[in-house]
Design an enzyme around this catalytic site. Structure first.
Site, short mmCIF file in Angstrom:
data_model
loop_
_atom_site.label_atom_id
_atom_site.label_comp_id
_atom_site.label_asym_id
_atom_site.label_seq_id
_atom_site.Cartn_x
_atom_site.Cartn_y
_atom_site.Cartn_z
N LYS B 81 -38.68 -8.92 -0.27
CA LYS B 81 -40.00 -8.30 -0.40
C LYS B 81 -40.32 -8.08 -1.88
CE LYS B 81 -42.49 -4.24 1.52
NZ LYS B 81 -42.30 -2.98 2.28
N SER B 156 -45.57 -2.60 6.11
CA SER B 156 -45.98 -3.28 4.91
C SER B 156 -45.18 -4.52 4.57
CB SER B 156 -45.89 -2.31 3.72
OG SER B 156 -44.53 -1.96 3.48
N SER B 180 -42.10 0.26 7.94
CA SER B 180 -42.52 -0.98 7.28
C SER B 180 -41.57 -2.16 7.48
CB SER B 180 -42.70 -0.75 5.78
OG SER B 180 -43.95 -0.15 5.55
#
Lengths: 480, 492
Positions: B81, B156, B180
């Site tokens: 990420k 997210s 997330s």
């Protein structure tokens, strides 16, 4: 009606740890800008703080020396405000759970010892340094701002006093005593000229005898004991006529302008900050085990007040006792000299006289000279035994400081040892008297000034190594 | 070997490499082809670094040729990420304010992946600074769901979920502050695992809410999740909140099965409020667990109803301070201003998107003098209640279960104008972050539209062994093996 000042002092001290408060960068003064930096003290994304245990221990030590209450559980908070030299735009500081609370410091003032209460001692990180380029050097008019983050993250101790001080002189004495304590504890060298110790103060003025507090003004930016005293004196003189005229003192923050010798009002809008303190989630609370506290307590060195009292008991004058207690390395050297047999007052006199003058001349610290306590004891013994004159002793001490060896060795090499053998001395006197029968006769007839002449002759024949006092005594005896 | 290597699990790929049937270079090539086929549509990556990946793959192959045993991640293509710092590789957090920012260091989790021989192929898209539940808040455009490109992948960590689902990585790291990892895993039909707070170092993870953030893996199987977890977990002296004890051993009990497992259904999160298909899949899985010998019972955890509110005070409060460092002074976007203050204000105004701005304002307000006790103070009290409720529940059961997300993947744009509706996507995942324990989402089925449904398992702090044992049992019982339809062509 007389007025008195009510003063509290906030002192910031850079703790002399090897690394910074929350990262491994070196903690040092004077390096090229932005060379002691890393992701943590630059506030790079993702970097996290790790607390410096040594800085925490140093703060606890100060708390113990001040008789403060040490928090078994203490918390770091974030203090939020935006400033270009504050890399994270929050400072890791302490809020409602500082490491130390309470305690006191006894301060010697002209009117006796005053016990000054302490509010708290806490630990935080220092900011970077801004340099404003441009004509005025003021923030608003600056053309550019240069940032140096070497100081960013240096451990900073904040010591807050109660408003127990009653004059600028007392505030200065308090700051000096606190400085001596911090140096004695090895927390910091507290070099004011390098910004290692800085002061803010709260001051209000009230009619003498009143118990109510007046409106306080905070003064910032004092970087020396002298400027602390001057700024407070200026502020007391500014506030007193306002009160006398029945006017009000405005509660505000003022900045000390060293060059102009005045305090100036800050923009009040800028100062009304809400720091939005909250517990630092990147750190866990600091818990101090009883065993650690005990270890720190037993490791406390002799504190300056106790040391001064001990030296006064040894016969030193108050000023000498203070100088020896607070001069870097002086106390330890005096203690070593006394342990080696020196007379305390004599050794203290060497230290405050010749040694201090020498260090000032060559610009060195005591630690960097080869002088030891044993040297001072040896020197003292030579003088006491009459083997070294006061003048020669100064020369020998200079030789020792210059690394020429121990006092006896230096004295011998420089041929400064006085004749101490009574027989040799008597023979030299007898020889001179035999060679000057006329002068001896006139002396016996009462012409006293001839003593000097005959002493001079003995000094000549002994190459100056006789003790003139003893020679003169021997001649007087012979003349009777 | 059958099929495209890009569709292999980490375990299968490692076994094939060990047996000499597959090279790291060939595996990387398959993943690269898959990325080339899917990226134009999905936009799951923000940065792809095949040059660096080739070097890492070559190093893994050389080591394999020398007969070295590099462990189960050697030569495995993984994605990270974009809120984890990668040395010399752009790290934007999905924000304009960090456009062009190249960190000078690797996050600890990234460094551990590299040390394990994993092949880092790129950085995945995300909601700006991990604030969002759909990956629509990225300054670089949304990521699309591989199961239906008209829908969001969740967030997210939507990019990390999407690449694992699509086959453009075999595993990925994400971060989970309020769900997330687990929510996008649920929406993308993959496994998403948030370990116990403190087990994976946060050093180098760009903070959103420091007391809640935790790094964890996305994989296609529970066993693969354990493999990635083992590689990145463990004490890190650079993170003062990192757990100092040993990492829980999970491998030996992974296949122990559900028999005797005490499973608690969280009443507050397993009823109305969930879509019927989600609830049906959840109930079916519970019945299967019971049938296989697990003891299933329903428990009430009253504080769950307040967890969302507490979270939306605590997380913004921490974020308001964490994001203060983005000021244009030292790195990132800088816009001109007549004074330093104006420069900072302009850079922040233009650098942050609306959701980030909203949360900074919310957090600043919650911490303000006079409001602190009413907002932040009370939220912390709710957090304590959540921790107590969990502790009470775990005296009676080994694990707690809920649907991961009340809905399957929603349409792009469907909730962007309604922040509260968006926040509700995390109602089932947030309590776990407040409590600090581990949580995992395992895919258990598809709804009527062919969209994946996730099943969430929670365990007490450091309860990774029982968590993964239960998750593995769910995985085996559900037998979920569907994959998104491959993208139609190699556009881009």
């Amino acid at each position: 009606m007389g007025y008195e000042a009510v003063i509290g002092v906030e002192t910031h001290v850079e703790v002399a740890t090897r690394s910074k408060m929350f990262c491994g960068c070196p903690n040092g003064f004077g390096a090229e800008p932005n060379t002691h930096i890393c992701p943590v003290c630059l506030g790079l994304p993702g970097a996290l703080p790790v607390p410096n245990v040594r800085a925490i221990e140093a703060t606890v030590s100060l708390g113990l020396a001040l008789g403060a209450e040490i928090a078994p559980r203490s918390v770091f908070h974030r203090k939020n405000y935006f400033y270009a030299d504050l890399p994270k735009n929050y400072q890791i500081s302490q809020f409602d759970l500082p490491l130390c609370r309470g305690g006191h410091l006894d301060v010697e003032t002209e009117t006796g010892v005053r016990r000054v209460g302490l509010t708290r001692v806490h630990l935080e990180e220092d900011t970077g340094k801004s340099t404003h380029l441009g004509e005025s050097g003021r923030i608003r008019a600056a053309e550019a701002v240069l940032l140096d983050f070497n100081r960013s993250g240096v451990p900073l101790m904040e010591v807050v006093s109660e408003p127990d001080l009653r004059s600028p002189e007392e505030a200065r004495a308090y700051a000096a005593e606190l400085r001596a304590l911090i140096v004695a504890l090895g927390i910091s060298e507290a070099r004011l000229e390098e910004g290692q110790m800085r002061f803010d103060a709260n001051v209000s003025v009230r009619p003498e005898g009143s118990m109510a507090l007046g409106t306080k003004v905070e003064i910032k930016n004092m970087n020396s004991l002298r400027s602390l005293q001057r700024a407070l004196a200026f502020e007391v003189e500014r506030q007193t006529p306002l009160l006398e005229a029945g006017r009000e003192v405005e509660q505000e923050t003022r900045h000390w302008d060293e060059a102009a010798g005045v305090t100036r009002a800050g923009r009040s809008k800028e100062e009304s900050s809400d720091y939005r303190y909250f517990p630092e989630p990147d750190l866990v609370p600091v818990t101090l085990e009883a065993a650690l506290l005990e270890r720190l307590r037993s490791a406390l060195p002799e504190l300056p007040a106790a040391r001064r009292a001990r030296y006064r008991a040894l016969g030193l004058e108050p000023d000498a006792a203070r100088l020896i207690s607070e001069g870097e390395g002086y106390g330890d050297l005096l203690d070593a000299a006394v342990a080696a047999g020196a007379e305390a007052r004599a050794a203290a006199l060497w230290l405050s006289g010749e040694v201090t003058a020498h260090l000032r001349r060559v610009g060195m610290s005591l630690a960097s000279t080869p002088l030891t306590g044993a040297h001072l004891a040896e020197l003292d013994a030579l003088v006491a035994a009459g083997r070294l004159s006061a003048t020669a002793a100064k020369e020998v001490l200079a030789g020792v400081l210059a690394g020429e060896g121990a006092p006896e060795e230096v004295a011998a090499r420089r041929d400064l040892i006085q004749i101490s053998d009574e027989g040799v001395l008597a023979a030299a006197v007898a020889e001179v008297l035999a060679a000057h029968p006329d002068e001896l006769a006139r002396l016996r007839a009462g012409e006293q000034r001839l003593v000097g002449f005959l002493v001079g002759k003995v000094m000549q024949t002994t190459g100056g190594k006789a003790d003139p006092r003893r020679v003169s005594e021997a001649i007087r005896r012979a003349a009777q | 070997m059958n099929g495209d290597p890009a569709d292999l699990t980490i375990a299968a790929a490692a076994a094939a490499m060990c047996a000499g049937e597959l090279s790291a270079a060939a595996l990387l090539d398959a993943v690269r082809r898959r990325a080339a086929a899917t990226e134009a549509q999905l936009h799951a990556y923000l940065t792809l670094d095949f040059e660096g990946a080739e070097q890492a793959a070559a190093a893994a192959d050389a080591a394999l040729a020398r007969g070295e045993d590099l462990g189960p991640l050697a030569g495995i293509p993984v994605a990270v990420k974009d809120n984890m710092c990668t040395r010399g590789m752009e790290t934007t957090c999905g924000s304009r304010i960090l456009s062009g920012y190249h960190p000078p260091y690797d996050a600890t989790a990234v460094a551990r992946l590299r040390a394990a021989g994993a092949v880092l192929i790129g950085k995945t898209n995300m909601d700006e600074f991990a604030m969002g539940s759909s990956t629509e808040n990225s300054a670089y455009g949304p990521t699309r769901n591989p199961w239906d490109p008209e829908r969001v992948p969740g967030g997210s960590s939507g990019g990390s979920a999407a690449v694992v689902a699509a086959g453009s990585a075999l595993g990925a790291l994400g971060s989970d502050t309020g769900g997330s990892i687990r929510q996008p895993a649920s929406l993308c039909g993959v496994v998403g695992f948030k370990p116990t707070y403190g087990l994976v170092s946060r050093y180098g993870l760009v903070a959103f809410a420091s007391s809640l953030d935790q790094i964890g893996p996305f994989t296609r199987t529970v066993a693969d999740a354990a493999t990635l977890f083992e590689a990145v977990a463990g004490h890190d002296p650079s993170d003062a909140t990192s757990y100092r004890g040993p990492v829980p051993e999970v491998r030996s009990t992974l296949e122990a099965g559900p028999a005797g497992l005490r499973v608690g259904v969280v009443a507050e999160l397993a009823g109305e409020g969930n879509e019927p298909a989600v609830l049906a899949a959840f109930t079916r899985t519970l019945e299967a667990l019971q049938g296989a010998g697990a003891e299933v019972r329903e428990l009430s955890l009253p504080s769950m109803s307040y967890a969302l509110d507490a979270y939306y005070l605590i997380a913004p409060a921490e974020c308001s301070a964490n994001l203060a460092r983005f000021d244009g002074v030292r790195y990132g976007l800088r816009l001109p201003g007549d004074t330093v203050e104006e420069m900072m204000a302009a850079s922040r105004r233009d650098g942050f998107g609306p959701e980030v701005t909203r949360r900074i304002l919310l957090g600043t307000y919650a911490l303000s003098a006079g409001y602190y006790e009413a907002f932040y103070g009370r939220a912390q009290k709710v957090r304590t209640r959540v921790i107590e409720d969990f502790a009470r529940a775990y005296r009676e059961v080994d694990v707690l279960v809920t649907p991961t997300s009340p809905t399957t993947a929603f349409r792009i744009g469907e909730r962007t104008d309604d922040p509260l509706a968006m926040y509700l996507a995390d109602v089932g995942t947030i309590p776990c972050n407040l409590g600090g324990g581990p949580g995992i989402s395992v895919p258990v089925g598809l709804d009527g539209q062919g969209l994946p449904i996730g099943f969430q398992v929670l365990a007490p702090p450091l309860g990774e062994a029982v968590l993964l044992r239960a998750a593995r049992a769910v995985e085996a019982l559900a037998g979920f093996s569907a994959r998104p339809a491959p993208a139609t062509s190699g556009v881009g």
